[in-house]
Design an enzyme around this catalytic site. Structure first.
Site, PDB file in Angstrom:
ATOM      1  N   CYS A   1      48.306  58.826  31.306  1.00 37.26           N
ATOM      2  CA  CYS A   1      48.658  60.030  30.570  1.00 37.26           C
ATOM      3  C   CYS A   1      49.250  59.654  29.214  1.00 37.26           C
ATOM      4  O   CYS A   1      50.001  58.699  29.106  1.00 37.26           O
ATOM      5  CB  CYS A   1      49.659  60.916  31.295  1.00 37.26           C
ATOM      6  SG  CYS A   1      49.113  61.416  32.928  1.00 37.26           S
TER       7      CYS A   1
ATOM      8  N   ARG B   1      44.297  56.904  27.667  1.00 39.78           N
ATOM      9  CA  ARG B   1      45.220  56.932  28.792  1.00 39.78           C
ATOM     10  C   ARG B   1      44.803  57.935  29.860  1.00 39.78           C
ATOM     11  O   ARG B   1      45.460  58.058  30.887  1.00 39.78           O
ATOM     12  CB  ARG B   1      46.620  57.295  28.306  1.00 39.78           C
ATOM     13  CG  ARG B   1      47.269  56.166  27.593  1.00 39.78           C
ATOM     14  CD  ARG B   1      48.581  56.577  26.997  1.00 39.78           C
ATOM     15  NE  ARG B   1      49.266  55.399  26.548  1.00 39.78           N
ATOM     16  CZ  ARG B   1      50.182  54.747  27.255  1.00 39.78           C
ATOM     17  NH1 ARG B   1      50.536  55.180  28.429  1.00 39.78           N
ATOM     18  NH2 ARG B   1      50.739  53.665  26.773  1.00 39.78           N
TER      19      ARG B   1
ATOM     20  N   TRP C   1      45.766  61.932  33.158  1.00 39.47           N
ATOM     21  CA  TRP C   1      44.987  61.242  34.177  1.00 39.47           C
ATOM     22  C   TRP C   1      45.642  61.643  35.497  1.00 39.47           C
ATOM     23  O   TRP C   1      46.788  61.307  35.760  1.00 39.47           O
ATOM     24  CB  TRP C   1      45.019  59.731  33.989  1.00 39.47           C
ATOM     25  CG  TRP C   1      44.123  59.027  34.963  1.00 39.47           C
ATOM     26  CD1 TRP C   1      42.775  58.816  34.838  1.00 39.47           C
ATOM     27  CD2 TRP C   1      44.507  58.454  36.221  1.00 39.47           C
ATOM     28  NE1 TRP C   1      42.299  58.151  35.950  1.00 39.47           N
ATOM     29  CE2 TRP C   1      43.333  57.919  36.812  1.00 39.47           C
ATOM     30  CE3 TRP C   1      45.699  58.345  36.911  1.00 39.47           C
ATOM     31  CZ2 TRP C   1      43.332  57.285  38.049  1.00 39.47           C
ATOM     32  CZ3 TRP C   1      45.705  57.713  38.160  1.00 39.47           C
ATOM     33  CH2 TRP C   1      44.529  57.189  38.704  1.00 39.47           C
TER      34      TRP C   1
ATOM     35  N   ASN D   1      54.546  61.510  32.168  1.00 37.21           N
ATOM     36  CA  ASN D   1      53.655  60.371  32.411  1.00 37.21           C
ATOM     37  C   ASN D   1      54.312  59.527  33.485  1.00 37.21           C
ATOM     38  O   ASN D   1      55.420  59.037  33.284  1.00 37.21           O
ATOM     39  CB  ASN D   1      53.492  59.566  31.118  1.00 37.21           C
ATOM     40  CG  ASN D   1      52.820  58.225  31.350  1.00 37.21           C
ATOM     41  OD1 ASN D   1      51.988  58.105  32.257  1.00 37.21           O
ATOM     42  ND2 ASN D   1      53.174  57.228  30.562  1.00 37.21           N
ATOM     43  N   GLY D   2      53.635  59.347  34.616  1.00 30.32           N
ATOM     44  CA  GLY D   2      54.190  58.518  35.678  1.00 30.32           C
ATOM     45  C   GLY D   2      54.090  59.220  37.014  1.00 30.32           C
ATOM     46  O   GLY D   2      53.297  60.151  37.183  1.00 30.32           O
TER      47      GLY D   2
ATOM     48  N   GLU E   1      32.766  40.473  38.285  1.00 31.25           N
ATOM     49  CA  GLU E   1      32.841  41.288  37.071  1.00 31.25           C
ATOM     50  C   GLU E   1      31.576  42.150  36.920  1.00 31.25           C
ATOM     51  O   GLU E   1      31.642  43.315  36.532  1.00 31.25           O
ATOM     52  CB  GLU E   1      33.060  40.374  35.852  1.00 31.25           C
ATOM     53  CG  GLU E   1      33.016  41.027  34.495  1.00 31.25           C
ATOM     54  CD  GLU E   1      34.029  42.166  34.304  1.00 31.25           C
ATOM     55  OE1 GLU E   1      34.941  42.329  35.122  1.00 31.25           O
ATOM     56  OE2 GLU E   1      33.855  42.915  33.324  1.00 31.25           O
TER      57      GLU E   1
ATOM     58  N   LYS F   1      31.615  46.249  36.710  1.00 26.22           N
ATOM     59  CA  LYS F   1      31.042  46.980  35.564  1.00 26.22           C
ATOM     60  C   LYS F   1      30.038  48.010  36.044  1.00 26.22           C
ATOM     61  O   LYS F   1      30.017  49.143  35.590  1.00 26.22           O
ATOM     62  CB  LYS F   1      30.371  45.959  34.638  1.00 26.22           C
ATOM     63  CG  LYS F   1      30.417  46.265  33.193  1.00 26.22           C
ATOM     64  CD  LYS F   1      31.670  45.832  32.475  1.00 26.22           C
ATOM     65  CE  LYS F   1      32.931  46.179  33.143  1.00 26.22           C
ATOM     66  NZ  LYS F   1      34.128  45.577  32.619  1.00 26.22           N
TER      67      LYS F   1
ATOM     68  N   GLU G   1      31.629  50.982  37.873  1.00 21.82           N
ATOM     69  CA  GLU G   1      32.455  51.731  36.933  1.00 21.82           C
ATOM     70  C   GLU G   1      31.638  52.698  36.068  1.00 21.82           C
ATOM     71  O   GLU G   1      32.019  53.842  35.884  1.00 21.82           O
ATOM     72  CB  GLU G   1      33.156  50.693  36.055  1.00 21.82           C
ATOM     73  CG  GLU G   1      34.135  51.211  35.071  1.00 21.82           C
ATOM     74  CD  GLU G   1      34.888  50.074  34.360  1.00 21.82           C
ATOM     75  OE1 GLU G   1      34.323  48.970  34.217  1.00 21.82           O
ATOM     76  OE2 GLU G   1      36.022  50.310  33.932  1.00 21.82           O
TER      77      GLU G   1
ATOM     78  N   HIS H   1      28.212  35.388  56.005  1.00 18.54           N
ATOM     79  CA  HIS H   1      29.392  35.670  56.835  1.00 18.54           C
ATOM     80  C   HIS H   1      29.642  37.165  56.967  1.00 18.54           C
ATOM     81  O   HIS H   1      30.739  37.581  57.318  1.00 18.54           O
ATOM     82  CB  HIS H   1      30.620  34.962  56.251  1.00 18.54           C
ATOM     83  CG  HIS H   1      30.479  33.469  56.253  1.00 18.54           C
ATOM     84  ND1 HIS H   1      30.608  32.714  57.385  1.00 18.54           N
ATOM     85  CD2 HIS H   1      30.137  32.611  55.262  1.00 18.54           C
ATOM     86  CE1 HIS H   1      30.392  31.442  57.097  1.00 18.54           C
ATOM     87  NE2 HIS H   1      30.090  31.354  55.811  1.00 18.54           N
TER      88      HIS H   1
ATOM     89  N   LYS I   1      41.265  54.208  30.139  1.00 19.53           N
ATOM     90  CA  LYS I   1      41.174  52.879  29.529  1.00 19.53           C
ATOM     91  C   LYS I   1      42.377  52.028  29.889  1.00 19.53           C
ATOM     92  O   LYS I   1      42.262  50.821  30.076  1.00 19.53           O
ATOM     93  CB  LYS I   1      41.058  53.049  28.000  1.00 19.53           C
ATOM     94  CG  LYS I   1      40.946  51.749  27.229  1.00 19.53           C
ATOM     95  CD  LYS I   1      39.598  51.098  27.431  1.00 19.53           C
ATOM     96  CE  LYS I   1      39.484  49.751  26.768  1.00 19.53           C
ATOM     97  NZ  LYS I   1      38.486  48.892  27.455  1.00 19.53           N
TER      98      LYS I   1
HETATM   99  O1  M6R Z   1      44.255  46.710  29.583  1.00 20.39           O
HETATM  100  P1  M6R Z   1      44.084  45.766  30.709  1.00 20.39           P
HETATM  101  O2  M6R Z   1      43.222  44.595  30.357  1.00 20.39           O
HETATM  102  O3  M6R Z   1      45.382  45.312  31.307  1.00 20.39           O
HETATM  103  O4  M6R Z   1      43.324  46.580  31.818  1.00 20.39           O
HETATM  104  C1  M6R Z   1      43.066  46.049  33.081  1.00 20.39           C
HETATM  105  C2  M6R Z   1      42.052  46.879  33.832  1.00 20.39           C
HETATM  106  O5  M6R Z   1      42.529  48.174  34.007  1.00 20.39           O
HETATM  107  C3  M6R Z   1      40.710  46.946  33.105  1.00 20.39           C
HETATM  108  O6  M6R Z   1      40.193  45.681  32.877  1.00 20.39           O
HETATM  109  C4  M6R Z   1      39.691  47.759  33.922  1.00 20.39           C
HETATM  110  O7  M6R Z   1      39.404  47.109  35.109  1.00 20.39           O
HETATM  111  C5  M6R Z   1      38.440  48.005  33.087  1.00 20.39           C
HETATM  112  N1  M6R Z   1      38.154  49.405  33.021  1.00 20.39           N
HETATM  113  C6  M6R Z   1      37.234  47.323  33.621  1.00 20.39           C
HETATM  114  O8  M6R Z   1      36.142  47.520  32.800  1.00 20.39           O
END
Ligand code: M6R
Length: 600
Positions: free
Chosen positions: A2, A27, A75, A99-100, A473, A477, A480, A496, A595
């Site tokens: 947020c 945010r 968020w 926020n929180g 990774e 991606k 996501e 396994h 983000k």
């Molecule tokens: O800002 P940060 O690098 O600390 O963020 C960490 C993760 O939240 C961030 O890498 C997230 O997993 C991405 N959306 C992945 O693409």
């Protein structure tokens, strides 16, 4: 998560707050809202589900004018994404943004309901509104009421509060980011969850410590402790950040633009650390005591940490412990004050990474940030920082930050091995940039593969050794941005368990690089034998791999050595991007994400 922005001054608060919120949408973008005072001092709230754009449309119609406002981009943590649960929450007397997370909101809400208090939303935040209102009725003192309400809450939060008819804003925080700002000439006052929102508005910034009450009024900001005494627990700074103007540069999405920026940024980072200004920071970091090293981060940053762990272990033979920050902070980790803790983060604001840093600092350990955003919370708190110099990353899916985090780790590892001035590193770095450039010049093949596979039921990314983090990774991606189920596995682990998933609708994206080639190749054969669909990423000279695969992405690994994982990863980035594009998802702002994850 947020984003919060508050304004009090002679200008039109709505414009300032909207501009600030537009910079904070990273945010969260579930909804946005703003509270202002009308000409009679009454509180009016405008809020709308969805991206800020929706709120903008409402405000364009209503065109409110006010010299005081608080705004929010959400968020969602508690309660569905809808207009009612959006912030600000308010009544005729008080409006708040939050926020929180209020951890004891359930108990408090029950008590307040039993007293006949009324709630309209499903949020934890509304509990604070009702508490402030109740305390205001009792104490008839706005500041005291906010403080008394705040004292009853558990959990990490930041709040900004305004009242009917009052020319004042009160804000306070507990382990959630907050900054106040002052424009020295115009005496305009600001508060936000991020100094980025205040660039161009405030020239003096004030970072309050936990539980410091910030009182914005009459062109100044006063700071108090919760007991009402004056507080000096505030760090004052000049605003030094500048605004990156974000444009897509002709690309359809920021994510694609950011993928394409990588070659240039890799070369620039090489210059910075091998011969440029970055050398001196690396020198400083070299000399920090580091009995053992601990790396933490979240999501993509954690995956970059896994790549860096490989560097430190294989190049330096240095023992490295790596943990997800969300696990590290609560597991009572075995730490020693002569250990070095490394925090990897693009935003520098991730709550779990920040809390892990604070934990290490309490133990007196040396701390090192591998950070993108200069001036962010982690950048400010870490003893030393290695900047990754990625520029602004707008796409929620992290791409260039991963590459530059891992590359910074490589320079760190080389510096520890006293091998950074070795000419061959320059060559390696430039070769990496060249190879990625070649890949980006001809994306049609990857696009065509994406079109063939994007409708399949599931995806298993596999890799061994240095390619294992790349498998993790790749899967992150894909899920996501394309909203499909994907898993990253160490190729040797397939039999396994996950091999049970393989059938003719399951895709195995197999990274078969030069390292442990034969072993990984056998794993591909095992999947093929069970009619799985193979998309392999391997050497362009690997005819056997090409033959066994349904789709083949030929790569040139020659000479890349330790940097080859970063090269393969770009092919995965493109594959995910095009699959998401065929699916028609919101690539730069995927659903349910933000983000920067500033709540745990
Ligand atoms: O800002 P940060 O690098 O600390 O963020 C960490 C993760 O939240 C961030 O890498 C997230 O997993 C991405 N959306 C992945 O693409």
């Amino acid at each position: 998560m947020c984003g919060i922005v508050g304004y009090l001054g002679s200008g039109n608060s709505v414009n300032v707050v909207l501009e600030g919120l537009s910079r904070l949408e990273y945010r969260g973008y579930d909804s946005a809202g703003i509270s202002v005072q009308d000409a009679k001092g009454n509180l009016v709230i405008y809020k709308k589900e969805g991206q800020l754009l929706n709120l903008r449309k409402v405000l364009e119609k209503e065109n409110p004018l006010s010299s005081i406002a608080i705004g929010h981009t959400r968020w969602a943590t508690h309660g569905a994404v809808n207009d009612t649960n959006s912030h600000p929450h308010g009544n005729s007397e008080i409006a708040i943004v939050h926020n929180g997370i209020i951890e004891n909101s359930g108990v408090l809400k029950k008590e307040l309901l039993s007293e006949g208090r009324v709630f309209h939303s499903e949020t934890d935040s509304e509990v604070f509104l009702v508490l402030v209102t109740k305390e205001y009725e009792r104490l008839k003192d706005f500041k005291k009421a906010v403080v008394e309400a705040f004292k009853q809450l558990r959990g990490n939060s930041a709040f900004v509060v305004m009242r009917k008819g009052g020319n004042e804003i009160i804000s306070l925080r507990r382990s959630a980011p907050m900054v106040c700002g002052l424009n020295v000439e115009s005496h305009e006052l600001f508060v936000s969850s991020d100094p980025y929102a205040l660039i161009g508005f405030a020239d003096k910034l004030f970072f309050p410590e936990n539980e410091v009450v910030c009182h914005l009024h009459d062109g100044k900001i006063d700071f108090y402790e919760l007991d009402g005494s004056v507080s000096n627990r505030v760090v004052q700074k000049e605003q030094q950040m500048s605004l990156d103007v974000a444009d897509k540069g002709g690309f359809e999405h920021f994510m694609l633009k950011e993928i394409h920026e990588q070659p240039k940024l890799i070369r620039a980072l090489g210059n910075y650390y091998i011969t440029g200004e970055g050398q001196s920071t690396l020198k400083k970091v070299e000399n920090i005591k580091k009995n053992r090293m601990h790396i933490t981060g979240c999501g993509t940053a954690y995956h970059a940490g896994l790549v860096i762990k490989n560097y430190l272990e294989t190049i330096n033979r240095h023992p490295v412990n790596i943990e997800l920050a969300s696990e590290f902070r609560y597991k009572n980790p075995i730490l020693h004050k002569d250990d070095l803790a490394v925090f990897i983060t693009q935003s520098g604001e991730t709550a779990d990474t920040l809390a892990s840093l604070e934990l290490c600092q309490e133990l007196g350990m040396a701390t090192l940030g591998i950070v993108n955003v200069e001036g962010s919370s982690i950048y400010r708190k870490a003893k030393e920082n290695l900047l990754i110099k990625a520029g602004q990353e707008i796409g929620v899916a992290s791409t260039k930050a991963f590459t530059l985090q891992a590359l910074t780790g490589y320079f760190f590892s080389k510096a520890l091995g006293k091998a950074l001035d070795d000419k061959s590193i320059y060559q390696e770095v430039n070769l990496l940039a060249d190879r990625i450039e070649n890949l980006l010049h001809d994306t049609d093949k990857i696009k065509a593969i994406a079109e063939k596979i994007y409708q399949h039921k599931g995806f298993i990314f596999t890799g061994r050794g240095v390619y294992y983090p790349i498998a993790l990774e790749g899967a992150l991606k894909l899920k996501e941005i394309a909203y499909v189920h994907a898993e990253g596995y160490a190729a040797g682990e397939l039999k396994h368990g996950p091999i049970a998933l393989i059938d003719d609708n399951m895709v195995n994206i197999a990274i078969v690089g030069p390292e442990l080639h034969e072993k990984t190749f056998s794993n591909v054969e095992e999947v093929k034998a069970r009619r799985g669909i193979i998309v392999s990423l391997g050497s362009e000279k690997d005819e056997a791999l090409k033959k066994i695969s349904d789709h083949f992405i030929g790569l040139n690994f020659d000479g890349l050595n330790h940097l080859s994982p970063l090269y393969v990863n770009v092919a995965n980035q493109l594959l995910s991007y095009y699959m998401a594009k065929f699916k028609g998802t919101d690539i730069d702002k995927p659903r349910n994400l933000a983000k920067s994850v500033t709540v745990e």
